[in-house]
Design a protein around this motif. Structure first.
Motif, short mmCIF file in Angstrom:
data_model
loop_
_atom_site.label_atom_id
_atom_site.label_comp_id
_atom_site.label_asym_id
_atom_site.label_seq_id
_atom_site.Cartn_x
_atom_site.Cartn_y
_atom_site.Cartn_z
N ASN A 1 -47.91 107.81 -13.51
CA ASN A 1 -47.17 108.57 -12.51
C ASN A 1 -45.78 108.96 -13.01
O ASN A 1 -44.77 108.75 -12.33
CB ASN A 1 -47.06 107.81 -11.18
CG ASN A 1 -46.65 108.74 -10.02
OD1 ASN A 1 -46.93 109.92 -10.03
ND2 ASN A 1 -45.98 108.17 -9.04
N VAL B 1 -52.41 107.27 -6.92
CA VAL B 1 -51.72 108.44 -6.38
C VAL B 1 -52.69 109.62 -6.47
O VAL B 1 -52.78 110.30 -7.49
CB VAL B 1 -50.42 108.75 -7.15
CG1 VAL B 1 -49.70 109.94 -6.53
CG2 VAL B 1 -49.51 107.52 -7.19
N THR C 1 -46.11 114.72 -13.58
CA THR C 1 -47.46 114.80 -13.00
C THR C 1 -47.45 115.40 -11.60
O THR C 1 -48.42 116.02 -11.17
CB THR C 1 -48.11 113.41 -12.94
OG1 THR C 1 -47.28 112.52 -12.17
CG2 THR C 1 -48.31 112.84 -14.33
N LYS C 2 -46.35 115.21 -10.89
CA LYS C 2 -46.22 115.77 -9.54
C LYS C 2 -46.36 117.29 -9.57
O LYS C 2 -46.96 117.90 -8.69
CB LYS C 2 -44.88 115.37 -8.95
CG LYS C 2 -44.57 115.94 -7.58
CD LYS C 2 -43.19 115.50 -7.13
CE LYS C 2 -42.83 116.14 -5.79
NZ LYS C 2 -41.46 115.75 -5.35
N TYR C 3 -45.80 117.90 -10.61
CA TYR C 3 -45.78 119.37 -10.69
C TYR C 3 -47.08 119.93 -11.28
O TYR C 3 -47.34 121.13 -11.17
CB TYR C 3 -44.56 119.81 -11.49
CG TYR C 3 -43.29 119.28 -10.87
CD1 TYR C 3 -42.75 119.88 -9.73
CD2 TYR C 3 -42.66 118.15 -11.38
CE1 TYR C 3 -41.61 119.38 -9.13
CE2 TYR C 3 -41.52 117.65 -10.78
CZ TYR C 3 -41.00 118.26 -9.66
OH TYR C 3 -39.87 117.76 -9.05
N THR D 1 -53.72 113.66 -10.39
CA THR D 1 -54.02 112.32 -9.88
C THR D 1 -53.68 111.30 -10.96
O THR D 1 -53.94 111.49 -12.14
CB THR D 1 -55.51 112.21 -9.52
OG1 THR D 1 -55.79 113.12 -8.46
CG2 THR D 1 -55.87 110.80 -9.08
N THR D 2 -53.08 110.18 -10.53
CA THR D 2 -52.63 109.20 -11.51
C THR D 2 -52.54 107.81 -10.87
O THR D 2 -52.84 107.64 -9.70
CB THR D 2 -51.26 109.64 -12.10
OG1 THR D 2 -50.89 108.75 -13.16
CG2 THR D 2 -50.18 109.66 -11.05
N ASN E 1 -59.89 116.68 -6.98
CA ASN E 1 -60.50 117.15 -5.73
C ASN E 1 -61.81 117.85 -6.05
O ASN E 1 -61.87 119.07 -6.22
CB ASN E 1 -59.52 118.07 -5.00
CG ASN E 1 -60.01 118.46 -3.63
OD1 ASN E 1 -60.95 117.85 -3.08
ND2 ASN E 1 -59.38 119.46 -3.05
N ARG F 1 -54.20 113.25 -6.15
CA ARG F 1 -53.70 114.63 -6.05
C ARG F 1 -54.87 115.60 -6.29
O ARG F 1 -56.03 115.19 -6.41
CB ARG F 1 -52.56 114.85 -7.05
CG ARG F 1 -51.32 114.01 -6.78
CD ARG F 1 -50.13 114.45 -7.63
NE ARG F 1 -48.93 113.66 -7.36
CZ ARG F 1 -48.35 112.86 -8.25
NH1 ARG F 1 -48.87 112.72 -9.47
NH2 ARG F 1 -47.25 112.19 -7.94
N ASN F 2 -54.55 116.86 -6.39
CA ASN F 2 -55.58 117.89 -6.40
C ASN F 2 -56.46 117.88 -7.65
O ASN F 2 -57.58 118.38 -7.63
CB ASN F 2 -54.94 119.27 -6.26
CG ASN F 2 -55.96 120.37 -6.06
OD1 ASN F 2 -56.75 120.33 -5.12
ND2 ASN F 2 -55.96 121.34 -6.95
N SER F 3 -55.99 117.31 -8.77
CA SER F 3 -56.74 117.42 -10.04
C SER F 3 -58.08 116.70 -9.99
O SER F 3 -58.92 116.90 -10.88
CB SER F 3 -55.90 116.86 -11.20
OG SER F 3 -55.74 115.46 -11.09
N ASP G 1 -49.84 118.50 -10.19
CA ASP G 1 -50.76 118.06 -9.14
C ASP G 1 -51.84 117.14 -9.72
O ASP G 1 -53.03 117.24 -9.38
CB ASP G 1 -51.40 119.26 -8.43
CG ASP G 1 -51.60 119.01 -6.94
OD1 ASP G 1 -51.24 117.91 -6.48
OD2 ASP G 1 -52.14 119.90 -6.26
#
Length: 341
Positions: free
Chosen positions: A283, A331, A287-289, A293-294, A337, A333-335, A291
């Motif tokens: 994390n 965490v 990685t937030k930018y 998952t971590t 999904n 995220r979209n990666s 998207d």
């Protein structure tokens, strides 16, 4: 006229002020055991001679540590940077100078042994370095206060990391997202963190009775930073491409690998997560930018906590050792999904 290059010494200050060297050292360390009149004489001599004290001079009247060494396999990777930021944010009140000692990622144990042989610091925070019997003896001989991060030893304060649970969380998440054919990008060199993350990942696949596709567990060619790099992640994707077979989703041993993998997939025209799921570990901020998952290891807060503990040890404020293992958290995220879920 020739320039005067000779450094003014504490002996010259003592002679000018008409006091003992130990008195000068007490003044430099702001000791209360010196009269105001004597302090003024010493300070006047310091100003007149333009004296700049060395660390060794400051230590003469003080038993408190002056120099903190942070022993770390690398200080250029985002993971270690986050830990170091935590140390930096907490170190201010401790009045310690900091030196970062890079042990190297290929053989960090040998690197830290060299560090103790040099004896250049008074206290240590060790990050991701296992303490074997030889290193233990060196620490004992040095008498240095030490806090371990990312490793453990019964004789020392430590904040260890539950890499196996983190790997399990990664595998469990990908399975619950509906992925059936799951790959893994490993580090290039054998490391405690990489091995435990892989074991936890396999534990999850076995627990959910998922097929294990060993041929889709790939290692990049780059050995820099033990293979926890963007280059290694990029290379691993190219290996999948050469094989002519991709997993449905990939768990990368850390976020920097995942960033390299992300770039390689884009170059191949593959979209995350539409064509393939992708997740990392650590994390890091970037990685937030993406998207991505971590798994969050709470690196910054661990750096803060370790530094606070070191301050308690130095100030004699604790009788018991701090020996804890931090559980990471997922965490999502979209990666990851999965569009086919």
């Amino acid at each position: 006229m020739k320039p005067q290059n000779k450094k003014v010494t504490i002996y010259q200050v003592a002679n000018r002020a008409g006091v003992a060297i130990s008195t000068v050292s007490r003044v430099l360390n702001d000791s209360p055991n010196v009269s105001e009149k004597t302090k003024e004489k010493v300070k006047k001599a310091i100003d007149e001679l333009n004296f700049r004290p060395q660390v060794s001079a400051r230590k003469l009247a003080s038993r408190k540590p002056q120099m903190l060494a942070i022993a770390v396999p690398s200080f250029t990777t985002p993971y270690y940077n986050e830990v170091l930021k935590g140390v930096k944010d907490e170190i201010g009140p401790m009045d310690l100078d900091i030196v970062i000692y890079n042990t190297g990622s290929k053989n960090p144990k040998e690197g830290i042994e060299n560090f103790f042989n040099r004896g250049t610091a008074d206290t240590v925070i060790s990050i991701s370095i296992d303490i074997d019997d030889n290193i233990h003896r060196q620490i004992q001989a040095s008498g240095m206060p030490i806090v371990l991060i990312g490793s453990s030893h019964p004789e020392y304060d430590y904040i260890d990391l539950n890499h196996r649970k983190g790997g399990f969380l990664a595998g469990e998440h990908l399975v619950k997202q509906g992925y059936k054919k799951i790959g893994l990008i490993r580090p290039a060199l054998e490391t405690k963190a990489g091995s435990l993350r892989e074991k936890g990942f396999l534990d999850a696949l076995k627990e959910f009775k998922m097929p294990i596709h060993d041929h889709l567990f790939i290692t990049g060619e780059s050995t820099k930073h033990a293979g926890f790099t963007e280059e290694a992640g990029f290379e691993a994707i190219n290996i999948y491409d050469q094989m002519g077979e991709f997993p449905d989703a990939i768990f990368c041993a850390n976020d920097t690998q995942a960033i390299g993998a992300y770039h390689a997939l884009n170059r191949l025209g593959m979209r995350v997560p539409d064509d393939i799921g992708l997740m990392g570990y650590d994390n890091i901020k970037f990685t937030k930018y993406l998207d991505l998952t971590t798994i969050d290891q709470k690196m910054h807060s661990i750096g803060v906590q370790a530094t606070k503990r070191l301050a308690e040890i130095i100030n004699g404020e604790t009788d018991n050792k701090l020996q804890i293992t931090i559980d990471p958290v997922l965490v999502p995220r979209n990666s990851t999904n999965n569009p086919n879920k």
